[in-house]
Design an enzyme around this catalytic site. Sequence first.
Site: not given
Ligand code: VGL
Ligand code: ZN
Length: 240
Positions: A42, A80, A82, A86, A115, A140, A185
């Site tokens: 990510d 990430d 979404h 979401h 995000h 994901k 993550c």
């Molecule tokens: C993440 C919060 C929400 C991450 C992703 O990549 O750690 N954290 N979505």
């Molecule tokens: Zn996320």
Amino acid sequence: MLDRRQILTALGTSALAALAPGALLAATSIKPDETSVLLVIDVQNCFLPGGSLAVKDGEQVVPVINKMAKAFSNVVMTQDWHTPGHVSFASVHSGKKPFETIDLPYGKQVLWPDHCVQGTDGAALSKDLSIPQAELIIRKGFHKDVDSYSAFLEADGKTSTGLAGYLKGRKIKRVFVAGLATDFCVAWTALDARKAGFETYVVEDACRGIDTQGSLAKAWADMAKAGVKRIQSADIAMSA
Ligand code: VGL
Ligand code: ZN
């Protein structure tokens, strides 16, 4: 006076091994091989400065990851990814603010600012990543009603992303995890890598955390308990 041989005998062989510079190096230097993969988690604009869920000092992981990636022939990145609206977005739960939690059918969910919405610039990988050999990008969190911190399993604990099968199909045994965020993550990915039977390393200086409600300390404790190895990028051998 004791001569050299007598001193060595007195020290014993284990002390001798600890004193030998070669042995010291061998103990701390890890050489990625064909059965190793670097998972770059990510490293996306939303998690970098100016992003909607910017991780403090997140940009500092990029040069560390770029350098470390040169030691790996197998690199997989995640995004990430979404849907608009979401379930993990605070904005869709009336009266809720980011970083508050709610109970969902699969468990407790931290709520986030919007995000990494599919196809937006915020969801794009950092343009400063330089890892041309990266062989796969796993997206994901694309099911609207289920989050997915982990690169292996969605937050329902059972829906697979297919990554474990891919890695096993490629005969990967060792997984090195880097990226954002350490306590979400990265940690969830490392814990699921252990559950899937991989030898698992988290490269601490190649990660940065969000740290909400004690999440960072808890993540490291959970990872230690699960047998995840905590290393630094300097522990990775960069040449043959
Ligand atoms: C993440 C919060 C929400 C991450 C992703 O990549 O750690 N954290 N979505
Ligand atoms: Zn996320």
